[in-house]
Design a protein around this motif. Structure first.
Motif, mmCIF file in Angstrom:
data_model
loop_
_atom_site.group_PDB
_atom_site.id
_atom_site.type_symbol
_atom_site.label_atom_id
_atom_site.label_comp_id
_atom_site.label_asym_id
_atom_site.label_seq_id
_atom_site.Cartn_x
_atom_site.Cartn_y
_atom_site.Cartn_z
ATOM 1 N N VAL A 26 0.788 -1.237 0.000
ATOM 2 C CA VAL A 26 0.000 0.000 0.000
ATOM 3 C C VAL A 26 0.818 1.284 0.000
ATOM 4 O O VAL A 26 0.276 2.354 -0.270
ATOM 5 N N ARG A 81 -9.282 -8.692 0.962
ATOM 6 C CA ARG A 81 -10.142 -7.978 0.022
ATOM 7 C C ARG A 81 -10.117 -6.483 0.322
ATOM 8 O O ARG A 81 -9.698 -6.051 1.386
ATOM 9 N N CYS A 82 -10.598 -5.744 -0.651
ATOM 10 C CA CYS A 82 -10.742 -4.297 -0.506
ATOM 11 C C CYS A 82 -12.197 -3.970 -0.218
ATOM 12 O O CYS A 82 -13.103 -4.753 -0.517
ATOM 13 N N ARG A 84 -14.934 -0.226 0.156
ATOM 14 C CA ARG A 84 -15.030 1.194 -0.222
ATOM 15 C C ARG A 84 -16.062 1.928 0.618
ATOM 16 O O ARG A 84 -17.087 1.381 1.000
ATOM 17 N N LEU A 89 -10.863 3.968 -0.795
ATOM 18 C CA LEU A 89 -10.557 2.546 -0.963
ATOM 19 C C LEU A 89 -9.769 2.103 0.257
ATOM 20 O O LEU A 89 -8.844 2.801 0.694
ATOM 21 N N TYR A 90 -10.138 0.940 0.797
ATOM 22 C CA TYR A 90 -9.436 0.437 1.978
ATOM 23 C C TYR A 90 -9.269 -1.072 1.902
ATOM 24 O O TYR A 90 -9.966 -1.742 1.146
ATOM 25 N N LEU A 91 -8.309 -1.572 2.690
ATOM 26 C CA LEU A 91 -8.181 -3.002 2.906
ATOM 27 C C LEU A 91 -9.066 -3.353 4.093
ATOM 28 O O LEU A 91 -9.056 -2.659 5.116
ATOM 29 N N HIS A 126 -10.787 -0.502 9.179
ATOM 30 C CA HIS A 126 -10.274 -0.500 7.807
ATOM 31 C C HIS A 126 -8.878 0.097 7.764
ATOM 32 O O HIS A 126 -8.494 0.840 8.658
ATOM 33 N N GLU A 142 -7.346 -0.688 -6.742
ATOM 34 C CA GLU A 142 -7.842 -1.971 -6.254
ATOM 35 C C GLU A 142 -7.303 -3.126 -7.091
ATOM 36 O O GLU A 142 -6.896 -4.157 -6.549
ATOM 37 N N LEU A 145 -3.823 -3.764 -5.956
ATOM 38 C CA LEU A 145 -3.760 -4.348 -4.614
ATOM 39 C C LEU A 145 -4.174 -5.808 -4.599
ATOM 40 O O LEU A 145 -3.578 -6.606 -3.864
#
Length: 178
Positions: A26, A81-82, A84, A89-91, A126, A142, A145
């Protein structure tokens, strides 16, 4: 207290779980699209932000934080996974219930410090990767990632960080129980 232009103020504090293992995946995106990364905050999942003003952090608060976090066991997180939020956008950490419990433990001690200043009713743990971007940019990030996941991390502490000038600095670390 002065605002640094990114919405952070001198003396603000936060409690975070560092996720060092996610940095290779990231870092480049966070440095471009997450103002907290540019201000010195490592890849993390927020436990509580904002916390108390730094002027209120004394030995009693530090001792209480050590007690609150020391009653929770070390645990593992997985990011496969991601997710939103609008423009974000986050993990997504799994399991997230243990992170929620850390937040709830702090809020139980300091109800005057609700997560995100009380702006949201639900706690959604997140790891922010990009903020303030359109769908096309988030789709690109995404896709990149997903080729770098999964990432696993062992959570053994919660860090207290404080904002000074334009940067965040580590103030203390509180261990979880073995």
């Amino acid at each position: 207290m002065a605002d640094d232009g990114n919405g952070f103020r001198d003396g603000q504090t936060g409690l975070i779980v560092r996720v060092r293992e996610a940095e290779p995946a990231v870092r480049v995106w966070r440095e471009r699209f997450d103002s907290s990364a540019r201000a010195g905050v490592p890849a993390h999942v927020t436990v509580l932000f904002p916390f108390l003003d730094e002027s209120r952090i004394d030995t009693h608060v530090s001792s209480s934080l050590a007690d609150a976090f020391g009653s929770h066991h070390i645990f593992d997180l997985h990011f496969e996974r991601c997710g939103r939020f609008p423009g974000v956008l986050y993990l997504a950490p799994e399991p997230d219930a243990l992170l929620r419990r850390l937040t709830e433990a702090v809020v139980d001690w300091w109800p005057e410090a609700p997560p995100y200043g009380g702006r949201f009713t639900e706690i959604v743990p997140h790891l922010t990767v990009a903020d303030g971007q359109g769908d096309a940019a988030l789709d690109e990030i995404e896709a990149d990632l997903l080729g770098k996941l999964p990432v696993s991390s062992r959570v053994s502490s919660v860090d207290l960080i404080a904002h000074h000038g334009a940067m965040w600095q580590m103030r203390a670390s509180f261990a979880l129980r073995e």
